[in-house]
Design a protein around this motif. Structure first.
Motif, PDB file in Angstrom:
ATOM      1  N   GLU A 299       1.114   8.150  -0.931  1.00 49.29           N
ATOM      2  CA  GLU A 299       2.020   7.895  -2.063  1.00 49.29           C
ATOM      3  C   GLU A 299       2.004   6.426  -2.466  1.00 49.29           C
ATOM      4  O   GLU A 299       1.885   6.088  -3.638  1.00 49.29           O
ATOM      5  CB  GLU A 299       3.447   8.316  -1.702  1.00 49.29           C
ATOM      6  CG  GLU A 299       3.601   9.820  -1.623  1.00 49.29           C
ATOM      7  CD  GLU A 299       5.048  10.253  -1.464  1.00 49.29           C
ATOM      8  OE1 GLU A 299       5.839   9.999  -2.389  1.00 49.29           O
ATOM      9  OE2 GLU A 299       5.380  10.828  -0.413  1.00 49.29           O
ATOM     10  N   GLU A 300       2.116   5.548  -1.456  1.00 49.86           N
ATOM     11  CA  GLU A 300       2.233   4.115  -1.758  1.00 49.86           C
ATOM     12  C   GLU A 300       0.916   3.503  -2.225  1.00 49.86           C
ATOM     13  O   GLU A 300       0.885   2.688  -3.133  1.00 49.86           O
ATOM     14  CB  GLU A 300       2.746   3.348  -0.524  1.00 49.86           C
ATOM     15  CG  GLU A 300       4.154   3.736  -0.086  1.00 49.86           C
ATOM     16  CD  GLU A 300       5.202   3.601  -1.186  1.00 49.86           C
ATOM     17  OE1 GLU A 300       5.088   2.675  -2.007  1.00 49.86           O
ATOM     18  OE2 GLU A 300       6.127   4.456  -1.238  1.00 49.86           O
ATOM     19  N   LYS A 301      -0.181   3.909  -1.578  1.00 51.25           N
ATOM     20  CA  LYS A 301      -1.461   3.241  -1.868  1.00 51.25           C
ATOM     21  C   LYS A 301      -2.269   3.941  -2.948  1.00 51.25           C
ATOM     22  O   LYS A 301      -3.204   3.363  -3.490  1.00 51.25           O
ATOM     23  CB  LYS A 301      -2.306   3.171  -0.592  1.00 51.25           C
ATOM     24  CG  LYS A 301      -1.731   2.243   0.444  1.00 51.25           C
ATOM     25  CD  LYS A 301      -2.753   1.931   1.503  1.00 51.25           C
ATOM     26  CE  LYS A 301      -2.226   0.895   2.469  1.00 51.25           C
ATOM     27  NZ  LYS A 301      -2.934   0.914   3.734  1.00 51.25           N
TER      28      LYS A 301
ATOM     29  N   LYS B 151       2.988   9.155   3.319  1.00 53.24           N
ATOM     30  CA  LYS B 151       3.625   7.945   2.773  1.00 53.24           C
ATOM     31  C   LYS B 151       2.544   6.984   2.262  1.00 53.24           C
ATOM     32  O   LYS B 151       2.662   6.407   1.177  1.00 53.24           O
ATOM     33  CB  LYS B 151       4.442   7.301   3.912  1.00 53.24           C
ATOM     34  CG  LYS B 151       5.464   6.319   3.484  1.00 53.24           C
ATOM     35  CD  LYS B 151       6.811   6.971   3.172  1.00 53.24           C
ATOM     36  CE  LYS B 151       7.560   6.172   2.133  1.00 53.24           C
ATOM     37  NZ  LYS B 151       8.076   6.895   1.017  1.00 53.24           N
ATOM     38  N   GLU B 152       1.503   6.839   3.087  1.00 60.49           N
ATOM     39  CA  GLU B 152       0.425   5.926   2.718  1.00 60.49           C
ATOM     40  C   GLU B 152      -0.262   6.398   1.426  1.00 60.49           C
ATOM     41  O   GLU B 152      -0.588   5.595   0.548  1.00 60.49           O
ATOM     42  CB  GLU B 152      -0.581   5.861   3.869  1.00 60.49           C
ATOM     43  CG  GLU B 152      -1.580   4.750   3.685  1.00 60.49           C
ATOM     44  CD  GLU B 152      -2.502   4.596   4.890  1.00 60.49           C
ATOM     45  OE1 GLU B 152      -2.024   4.739   6.027  1.00 60.49           O
ATOM     46  OE2 GLU B 152      -3.698   4.377   4.665  1.00 60.49           O
TER      47      GLU B 152
ATOM     48  N   LYS C 292       1.305   6.165  -6.495  1.00 61.08           N
ATOM     49  CA  LYS C 292       2.134   5.250  -7.296  1.00 61.08           C
ATOM     50  C   LYS C 292       1.293   4.257  -8.103  1.00 61.08           C
ATOM     51  O   LYS C 292       1.506   4.121  -9.308  1.00 61.08           O
ATOM     52  CB  LYS C 292       3.155   4.535  -6.410  1.00 61.08           C
ATOM     53  CG  LYS C 292       4.288   5.474  -5.999  1.00 61.08           C
ATOM     54  CD  LYS C 292       5.321   4.772  -5.140  1.00 61.08           C
ATOM     55  CE  LYS C 292       6.388   5.773  -4.674  1.00 61.08           C
ATOM     56  NZ  LYS C 292       7.278   5.180  -3.668  1.00 61.08           N
ATOM     57  N   PRO C 293       0.332   3.554  -7.459  1.00 60.50           N
ATOM     58  CA  PRO C 293      -0.486   2.636  -8.281  1.00 60.50           C
ATOM     59  C   PRO C 293      -1.296   3.352  -9.358  1.00 60.50           C
ATOM     60  O   PRO C 293      -1.553   2.773 -10.414  1.00 60.50           O
ATOM     61  CB  PRO C 293      -1.404   1.939  -7.272  1.00 60.50           C
ATOM     62  CG  PRO C 293      -1.220   2.612  -5.970  1.00 60.50           C
ATOM     63  CD  PRO C 293       0.027   3.422  -6.024  1.00 60.50           C
TER      64      PRO C 293
ATOM     65  N   LYS D  89       1.136   4.077 -12.233  1.00 63.21           N
ATOM     66  CA  LYS D  89       1.495   2.793 -12.855  1.00 63.21           C
ATOM     67  C   LYS D  89       0.308   2.265 -13.681  1.00 63.21           C
ATOM     68  O   LYS D  89       0.473   1.858 -14.840  1.00 63.21           O
ATOM     69  CB  LYS D  89       1.862   1.803 -11.743  1.00 63.21           C
ATOM     70  CG  LYS D  89       2.357   0.480 -12.225  1.00 63.21           C
ATOM     71  CD  LYS D  89       3.011  -0.290 -11.069  1.00 63.21           C
ATOM     72  CE  LYS D  89       3.219  -1.733 -11.427  1.00 63.21           C
ATOM     73  NZ  LYS D  89       2.047  -2.589 -11.235  1.00 63.21           N
TER      74      LYS D  89
ATOM     75  N   LYS E 267       3.444   9.754   8.047  1.00 60.51           N
ATOM     76  CA  LYS E 267       2.980   8.382   7.830  1.00 60.51           C
ATOM     77  C   LYS E 267       1.818   8.376   6.818  1.00 60.51           C
ATOM     78  O   LYS E 267       1.768   7.551   5.908  1.00 60.51           O
ATOM     79  CB  LYS E 267       2.538   7.799   9.175  1.00 60.51           C
ATOM     80  CG  LYS E 267       2.129   6.369   9.115  1.00 60.51           C
ATOM     81  CD  LYS E 267       1.919   5.790  10.520  1.00 60.51           C
ATOM     82  CE  LYS E 267       1.052   4.557  10.467  1.00 60.51           C
ATOM     83  NZ  LYS E 267      -0.377   4.810  10.417  1.00 60.51           N
TER      84      LYS E 267
END
Ligand code: AMP
Ligand code: GLY
Length: 422
Positions: free
Chosen positions: A244-246, A241-242, A249-250, A253, A238
């Motif tokens: 990676e997402e928070k 994942k957090e 990735k940003p 980008k 979990k």
């Protein structure tokens, strides 16, 4: 394939060791390397970027890997790219993520990446006003590179204001401290997470924990790192994942949007506060000693991982890790981190135990060679790395190895990986 590794520490040595085991790699060069890296490859004494690029051209170097932050921040990647050479590392612009804490914090804010609340300023009054709104401890950071010493954790408001004054006057860190960050203190546990990036895609490596203080129980002064282990059990699916997402990735980008796509290794210094991730800092290089435990845990081709990152081909790469743990124990010289120590000869006993031969090794860092003998000449001299099916097994092997190494003034912590074994 021929590889050039820029740097001279245990980190670069461990990258060299991993590449030497890779069937794709023919020859390894280190610039400048250390007293032991000439056993893995060839040391070359060139530091000028143009001269290094010319060396890479004339020696058919297929891939250059940059270890430390200084050449990245100074633009070595841009010079190599101008020569059409493959180089693993971040561009000069992208290296601001480490080179300027103000750039980094404003980037985090702009892209809504979780971090400690902060202000940036060059004025004592502004800093003082903000300090008065915070509870203690209070964190003061110099904007520029300070060799890992630019962060002050002040225990009361007077200490915080004094630290601000000393930085802004140029007294503590010269130009690097003329702009500062004042931020809230985060209370949690730290993780080092590394993403290998090709500008768009990334591969995440298992999270590691570093031990920054000199003495057992996280006491004594801060150092570059006295030991590390990975993967740490202090993270679950979990949380990955957090991250990676928070965070990852940003960041990729945002860097692309800013016209400075991020290539190389993104080192996320994270604080986990009540299960939530916050970014303490970014570095544009591998952590040292984290790199020394991560390299031997990579099962697939280490060459491919770095090479594909330089060609925007990471998406198609399947990176495999060994189902094992690594523990690295740093052996430092007597006066580290205060001042240098008298050079002393390093003796390593012959390793007889088969289990140790197979599952432990040394990564050399602050060493030089004279008349075929190895001398401890740096602060962090070498690292003993143990690999095992459990953290305990890996740690026992690392410490068995540490017992085989001798030099005058040898110092090491005896509690590396304690967080995972409590
Ligand atoms: P940095 O160079 O920014 O990673 O800071 C060096 C060390 O200072 C980190 O590894 C943390 O242990 C500590 N540190 C930095 N910022 C904070 C913060 N906001 N709260 C607590 N500790 C911090
Ligand atoms: N081990 C932490 C660092 O390399 O900054």
């Amino acid at each position: 394939m021929n590889v050039l590794i820029i740097g001279s520490g245990g980190r670069e040595y461990s990258i060299g060791l991993a590449l030497k085991k890779d069937k794709k790699v023919t020859k390894i060069f280190f610039a400048p390397g250390n007293g032991a890296s000439d056993e893995i490859g060839e040391n070359i004494d060139i530091s000028d970027f143009e001269a290094l690029a010319n060396f890479a051209k004339s020696n058919s170097i297929d891939l250059t890997i940059v270890g430390p932050e200084a050449p990245l921040v100074d633009g070595i990647v841009d010079v190599f790219k101008a020569y059409n050479l493959n180089i693993f590392g971040s561009s000069k612009l992208a290296s601001q993520l480490e080179g300027s804490k103000i750039f980094m914090k404003n980037f985090l804010k702009k892209y809504n990446i979780p971090t400690a609340s902060f202000i940036e300023t060059n004025f004592l009054e502004v800093a003082s006003k903000f300090i008065d709104t915070l509870s203690v401890p209070i964190v003061i950071k110099a904007d520029g590179l300070c060799g890992g010493k630019g962060v002050i954790i002040a225990q009361d408001k007077k200490e915080a204001k004094d630290a601000v004054k000393d930085m802004l006057s140029g007294e503590s860190f010269g130009k690097a401290g003329l702009s500062i960050i004042v931020e809230e203190y985060l209370d949690g546990y730290e993780l080092s997470v590394f993403a290998i990036c090709d500008g768009e895609n990334y591969k995440l490596l298992p999270a590691a924990q570093d031990h920054k203080r000199l003495l057992n129980g996280d006491k004594g002064p801060n150092t570059g790192g006295m030991g590390a282990y990975a993967p740490t059990p202090l993270i679950d699916e979990k949380l990955y994942k957090e991250i990676e997402e928070k965070v990852v990735k940003p960041t990729l980008k945002g860097m692309k949007e800013n016209g400075m796509p991020y290539e190389g290794v993104l080192f996320m210094g994270l604080m986990i506060v009540k299960g939530e991730v916050k970014v303490l800092e970014y570095n544009v290089r591998f952590g040292d000693p984290e790199c020394e435990v991560l390299m031997p845990l990579i099962k697939s081709s280490v060459f491919d991982l770095f090479y594909k990152a330089t060609n925007g081909e990471l998406e198609s790469l399947d990176i495999k890790m060994r189902d094992e743990y690594g523990v690295a124990v740093v052996i430092s010289s007597q006066n580290y981190p205060y001042k240098s120590s008298i050079a002393s000869e390093i003796i390593v006993d012959e390793i007889i135990l088969e289990e140790l031969k197979q599952n432990a090794h040394i990564s050399y860092a602050g060493v030089s060679k004279e008349d075929g003998k190895l001398y401890a000449t740096g602060g962090r001299v070498l690292l003993c790395i143990g690999i095992g099916k459990s953290i305990k097994e890996a740690r026992d092997r690392a410490y068995l190895m540490a017992g085989q190494v001798h030099f005058a003034g040898k110092h090491y912590r005896t509690d590396i990986a304690y967080q995972a074994l409590r």
